[in-house]
Design a protein around this motif. Structure first.
Motif, mmCIF file in Angstrom:
data_model
loop_
_atom_site.group_PDB
_atom_site.id
_atom_site.type_symbol
_atom_site.label_atom_id
_atom_site.label_comp_id
_atom_site.label_asym_id
_atom_site.label_seq_id
_atom_site.Cartn_x
_atom_site.Cartn_y
_atom_site.Cartn_z
ATOM 1 N N GLN A 5 55.783 -17.792 -38.871
ATOM 2 C CA GLN A 5 56.736 -18.816 -39.796
ATOM 3 C C GLN A 5 56.632 -20.455 -39.213
ATOM 4 O O GLN A 5 56.783 -21.063 -40.030
ATOM 5 C CB GLN A 5 58.300 -18.409 -39.120
ATOM 6 N N VAL A 9 55.752 -23.228 -41.917
ATOM 7 C CA VAL A 9 56.572 -24.523 -41.764
ATOM 8 C C VAL A 9 55.444 -25.715 -41.670
ATOM 9 O O VAL A 9 55.529 -26.749 -42.468
ATOM 10 C CB VAL A 9 57.695 -24.577 -40.687
ATOM 11 N N GLU A 191 65.833 -33.649 -44.840
ATOM 12 C CA GLU A 191 66.275 -32.035 -45.262
ATOM 13 C C GLU A 191 67.662 -31.976 -44.869
ATOM 14 O O GLU A 191 68.410 -31.147 -45.595
ATOM 15 C CB GLU A 191 65.512 -31.248 -44.081
ATOM 16 N N ARG A 195 70.417 -30.845 -47.677
ATOM 17 C CA ARG A 195 71.048 -29.648 -47.422
ATOM 18 C C ARG A 195 70.192 -28.619 -47.446
ATOM 19 O O ARG A 195 70.594 -27.637 -47.947
ATOM 20 C CB ARG A 195 72.100 -29.447 -48.401
ATOM 21 N N VAL A 196 68.794 -28.864 -46.935
ATOM 22 C CA VAL A 196 67.881 -27.644 -46.989
ATOM 23 C C VAL A 196 68.085 -27.063 -45.692
ATOM 24 O O VAL A 196 67.992 -25.897 -45.418
ATOM 25 C CB VAL A 196 66.520 -28.173 -47.134
ATOM 26 N N GLU A 198 70.687 -25.881 -43.610
ATOM 27 C CA GLU A 198 71.283 -24.664 -43.373
ATOM 28 C C GLU A 198 70.536 -23.537 -44.130
ATOM 29 O O GLU A 198 70.826 -22.363 -43.375
ATOM 30 C CB GLU A 198 72.655 -24.729 -44.046
ATOM 31 N N GLN A 199 70.036 -23.684 -45.064
ATOM 32 C CA GLN A 199 69.391 -22.652 -45.806
ATOM 33 C C GLN A 199 68.156 -22.225 -44.926
ATOM 34 O O GLN A 199 68.067 -20.733 -44.486
ATOM 35 C CB GLN A 199 68.585 -23.084 -47.013
ATOM 36 N N LEU A 200 67.352 -23.062 -44.267
ATOM 37 C CA LEU A 200 66.109 -22.695 -43.637
ATOM 38 C C LEU A 200 66.829 -22.024 -42.147
ATOM 39 O O LEU A 200 66.047 -21.217 -41.694
ATOM 40 C CB LEU A 200 65.512 -23.893 -43.130
ATOM 41 N N TYR A 201 67.732 -22.566 -41.759
ATOM 42 C CA TYR A 201 68.408 -22.125 -40.434
ATOM 43 C C TYR A 201 68.700 -20.548 -40.668
ATOM 44 O O TYR A 201 68.522 -19.708 -39.499
ATOM 45 C CB TYR A 201 69.919 -22.464 -40.007
ATOM 46 N N ALA A 202 68.927 -19.872 -41.774
ATOM 47 C CA ALA A 202 69.291 -18.520 -42.110
ATOM 48 C C ALA A 202 68.035 -17.833 -42.070
ATOM 49 O O ALA A 202 68.081 -16.584 -41.993
ATOM 50 C CB ALA A 202 70.163 -18.419 -43.109
ATOM 51 N N ILE A 203 66.936 -18.387 -42.575
ATOM 52 C CA ILE A 203 65.657 -17.739 -42.313
ATOM 53 C C ILE A 203 64.846 -17.862 -41.175
ATOM 54 O O ILE A 203 64.109 -16.879 -40.582
ATOM 55 C CB ILE A 203 64.810 -18.538 -43.279
ATOM 56 N N VAL A 204 64.590 -18.888 -40.436
ATOM 57 C CA VAL A 204 63.787 -18.911 -39.316
ATOM 58 C C VAL A 204 64.470 -19.600 -38.085
ATOM 59 O O VAL A 204 65.688 -20.121 -38.105
ATOM 60 C CB VAL A 204 62.640 -19.991 -39.448
ATOM 61 N N LYS A 205 64.261 -19.203 -36.748
ATOM 62 C CA LYS A 205 64.897 -19.429 -35.755
ATOM 63 C C LYS A 205 64.620 -21.129 -35.414
ATOM 64 O O LYS A 205 63.645 -21.603 -35.732
ATOM 65 C CB LYS A 205 64.476 -18.714 -34.445
ATOM 66 N N PRO A 206 65.569 -21.730 -34.998
ATOM 67 C CA PRO A 206 65.452 -23.211 -34.545
ATOM 68 C C PRO A 206 64.176 -23.687 -34.050
ATOM 69 O O PRO A 206 63.578 -24.508 -34.193
ATOM 70 C CB PRO A 206 66.629 -23.635 -33.875
ATOM 71 N N ARG B 73 68.026 -12.185 -38.913
ATOM 72 C CA ARG B 73 67.700 -13.068 -40.165
ATOM 73 C C ARG B 73 66.885 -11.986 -41.355
ATOM 74 O O ARG B 73 67.182 -12.381 -42.431
ATOM 75 C CB ARG B 73 67.102 -14.028 -39.593
ATOM 76 N N PRO B 80 74.050 -21.435 -48.915
ATOM 77 C CA PRO B 80 75.084 -22.017 -48.134
ATOM 78 C C PRO B 80 76.131 -22.889 -49.153
ATOM 79 O O PRO B 80 75.658 -22.943 -50.484
ATOM 80 C CB PRO B 80 74.249 -22.998 -47.427
ATOM 81 N N ARG B 83 74.511 -26.766 -50.823
ATOM 82 C CA ARG B 83 73.288 -26.256 -51.219
ATOM 83 C C ARG B 83 72.058 -27.205 -51.258
ATOM 84 O O ARG B 83 72.552 -28.539 -51.201
ATOM 85 C CB ARG B 83 73.333 -26.052 -52.740
ATOM 86 N N GLY B 84 70.791 -26.945 -51.432
ATOM 87 C CA GLY B 84 69.692 -27.803 -51.371
ATOM 88 C C GLY B 84 68.518 -27.437 -51.015
ATOM 89 O O GLY B 84 68.370 -26.578 -50.289
ATOM 90 N N TYR B 97 57.617 -20.840 -51.018
ATOM 91 C CA TYR B 97 57.943 -21.372 -49.240
ATOM 92 C C TYR B 97 58.753 -20.585 -48.668
ATOM 93 O O TYR B 97 58.511 -19.885 -47.754
ATOM 94 C CB TYR B 97 58.175 -22.919 -49.267
ATOM 95 N N LEU B 101 58.396 -17.596 -45.812
ATOM 96 C CA LEU B 101 59.183 -17.808 -44.437
ATOM 97 C C LEU B 101 59.943 -16.456 -44.166
ATOM 98 O O LEU B 101 60.118 -16.020 -43.044
ATOM 99 C CB LEU B 101 60.212 -18.950 -44.600
#
Lengths: 392, 309
Positions: A5, A9, A191, A195-196, A198-206, B73, B80, B83-84, B97, B101
């Motif tokens: 991942q 990124v 990002e 507002r991207v 929060e979306q990414l947080y649900a997919i990959v670990k910080p 996950r 969310p 959104r974005g 992308y 992921l």
């Protein structure tokens, strides 16, 4: 280590800012600007022109390529009027009570050169009055040759090609870190604004996210350094060709360059991680003063540059082992001083450990920053998170 | 898949956002979280997604004989509230992308993307930058991003917001498709008519607490004392004044001179009619069974009377 991942990124981040057409245009623009400056300098170079200077009859000064000294035999006032009304004279020189006076319409750069010619003439006159011949005067004007011999065999010398490599490395680090500074800030805070995150947080670990960011922007920085190095070498080659010299790259010490690469690589990753941690703590870049702190990453180069003329001194030694500055100082020291192999290796290992710690800090700051959504953490919060162990 | 949430609490400084909330969701269900702004829906969703942890209580999920104390996950698809995506990248680049992921291969991601773009009639625009799309179309892309990897659990925070009625219907169909594919869906919403069509179970919240919970039928039964009366007046009356009457809990104006009244538990119909006649001649009186919207308003009114009108 680096997860799949994180690599995705990293690739995304690298390509997001890799706009080769724009980059090519910017390089062409840079070359055009340099060419314009060169042309401007050429066309405004006053030393290429000839100047007519009116002097008193008694001033027996010899003409030079630049200055034609003439003795018009008319009154000073008339000479001055002529100078103002037409181009008869560029300057008029008079003598008042033994004092030389230069009259001219306005300030010009060539007046300095005229001053030098006059000074030289009067030095010659003074020498003649003292009974010195031409050879004696020439000997007086010659600067004394001073050679410095260093007892420390490890020191390679003051103005060696190695020092040029060291300065070149510092300039390239500046280029790389400036690139990373802009990109990390725009990428992370952008990002958040878009507002991207929060979306990414649900997919990959910080940590995976931060590793990817750091890696992607480090590659961008390295790419900027590499292209700048190539442009520098190309410019050197072009200048050599125009000067009708052969392109001599024998000064390029490959062993130093090979050491330079891992230090530069880790230095860029360290700084990108630090920048990532700071950017992750910024909620709104328009209302946060934290971005200025990211410029601290330029400090190692500035500190190194200050002590560059004492490469074996305490200051440089200290900087070359402190992991936060060693990426800039150690290659410079290595370029200028011969060192035992274990010293750069130890410095590199310390740097590697610090890079590992810093990327963990960046990951933690991002995680905790996300959990505060909408509220910017204080410096106290950031320090506490940096020292904590929480990763999820 | 089964999700069990037990007595979770969450407080932010002085605000107790979620108070002792429990619920469970079975595989393939659509579960709706309802409530006004600040009810605690997004706080629950953020805890489910793992962005925050509950101060007390637990979140347990079972999937394929495995048990977890958080939602992994890889099982999660998330839309969310804020959104974005990347506005200067194309729909295709954005979706590929995110899919990669999620662990999808490029070919799998492409085929899934093509399927969902077709569902939302966006195939022809796949190379357009996101910023070139309308807000509604951007929202559709975001919905696709949440389900592209076929997650076991899809959490959608306000999926209908910002959409016109036609696109809201498309989202209803989309959610029904997700259910048909066996995905479990948790959504938060204000659009009661949509939720009524979709949700197997729902949780009505106010000020961090559960007000009503269960299926639509169960909620209607829980609120059976909540009688609704549709009335029409021969001339205009002040709705706010009707709301002040002892026999009436809430008033909703339907059209000019026509109102839906929720009667107070103790009030008799005749008492209510007597009070109404003080305001004018009645042209229509009709007892109604309450729909979700009315139940929601009534529940909110009981919990906080000032939100009734």
């Amino acid at each position: 280590m680096i997860s799949r991942q994180s690599l995705i990124v990293a690739r995304w981040e690298f390509l997001r800012f890799f706009k080769w057409k724009q980059q090519l245009v910017s390089y062409l623009l840079m070359l055009a600007v340099i060419a314009a400056i060169a042309l401007w300098s050429f066309f405004t170079d006053e030393s290429q022109q000839q100047y007519r200077i009116a002097v008193p009859q008694e001033l027996q000064i010899t003409n030079t390529e630049q200055f034609q000294f003439q003795r018009p035999g008319i009154a000073l006032e008339t000479q001055l009027m002529q100078m103002q009304s037409d181009d008869s004279w560029h300057a008029v020189i008079s003598l008042h009570d033994g004092q030389l006076v230069v009259h001219t319409v306005t300030g010009k750069k060539w007046l300095q050169q005229l001053d030098e010619v006059l000074q030289k003439h009067y030095r010659h006159l003074a020498a003649q009055q003292m009974g010195l011949d031409g050879a004696q005067l020439l000997a007086l004007e010659q600067p004394v040759q001073i050679e410095t011999r260093y007892l420390d065999q490890a020191y390679k010398g003051k103005d060696t090609p190695e020092k040029m490599i060291a300065i070149g490395a510092l300039i390239l680090l500046f280029v790389g870190l400036s690139t990373a500074f802009g990109q990390v800030l725009v990428s992370i805070t952008g990002e958040k604004q878009q507002r991207v995150t929060e979306q990414l947080y649900a997919i990959v670990k910080p940590q995976q996210w931060m590793d990817g960011k750091v890696l992607g922007h480090s590659f961008s920085a390295l790419k900027a350094m590499l292209t700048s190095a190539l442009v520098m070498l190309l410019s050197f080659a072009v200048v050599s060709l125009f000067a009708k010299k052969t392109v001599d790259l024998s000064w390029l010490d490959i062993s130093v360059v090979l050491w330079l690469i891992p230090f530069a690589l880790l230095g860029v990753v360290l700084c990108a991680s630090f920048m990532g941690a700071i950017a992750a703590s910024i909620d709104d870049p328009n209302n946060s003063g934290k971005s200025a702190v990211m410029m601290i990453t330029w400090l190692p180069m500035i500190l190194t540059f200050i002590v560059i003329d004492s490469p074996a001194g305490m200051g440089m030694t200290l900087l070359s082992f402190i992991p936060l500055t060693s990426f800039a100082a150690m290659p410079v020291k290595m370029a200028m001083v011969t060192m035992p192999w274990w010293q750069p290796l130890l410095s590199l290992l310390l740097l590697l450990a610090t890079v590992y710690w810093m990327r963990r800090v960046a990951g933690r700051v991002f995680l905790r920053g996300m959990q505060m959504y909408g509220k910017e953490p204080s410096w106290g919060d950031i320090v506490r998170w940096a020292l904590s162990n929480k990763t999820e | 898949m089964q999700l069990i949430v037990t007595a979770i609490n969450k407080a932010y400084s002085s605000v107790h956002a979620v108070k002792n909330v429990s619920f469970h969701i079975n595989s393939g269900e659509i579960f709706a979280l309802l409530g006004p702004n600040g009810a605690g829906k997004s706080s629950i969703i953020r805890m489910l997604v793992g962005m925050t942890n509950p101060d007390s209580g637990s979140i347990m999920i079972s999937y394929q004989s495995q048990h977890y104390d958080h939602v992994p996950r890889r099982l999660l698809g998330y839309l969310p509230e804020d959104r974005g995506l990347y506005p200067d990248k194309s729909i295709e680049k954005n979706l590929l992308y995110l899919a990669q992921l999620h662990g999808l291969s490029k070919s799998k991601a492409l085929s899934e993307m093509e399927y969902w773009l077709d569902v939302f009639e966006l195939t022809a625009r796949r190379h357009d930058e996101l910023k070139q799309l309308s807000k509604g179309n951007q929202q559709k892309v975001q919905l696709i991003a949440a389900v592209l990897h076929q997650p076991a659990l899809v959490i959608l925070d306000e999926p209908f917001s910002g959409l016109d009625p036609i696109n809201q219907e498309k989202v209803v169909l989309f959610l029904q498709q997700l259910k048909a594919k066996g995905m479990t869906v948790i959504l938060s919403a204000h659009q009661m008519a949509m939720v009524e069509k979709l949700a197997d179970h729902m949780l009505l919240m106010a000020q961090g607490q559960v007000v009503l919970a269960g299926t639509l039928q169960q909620i209607q039964q829980q609120s059976q004392n909540q009688r609704q009366m549709k009335v029409g007046f021969s001339s205009e009356v002040n709705a706010a004044q009707l709301g002040q009457l002892d026999a009436i809990v809430s008033v909703q104006q339907l059209q000019a001179r026509h109102y839906m009244l929720t009667l107070a538990e103790q009030a008799s119909v005749s008492d209510c009619l007597k009070q109404l006649l003080q305001y004018g001649e009645l042209t229509q009186v009709e007892m109604q069974s309450a729909d979700l919207h009315q139940l929601y308003l009534a529940a909110m009114a009981r919990h906080k009377p000032e939100v009734a009108l």
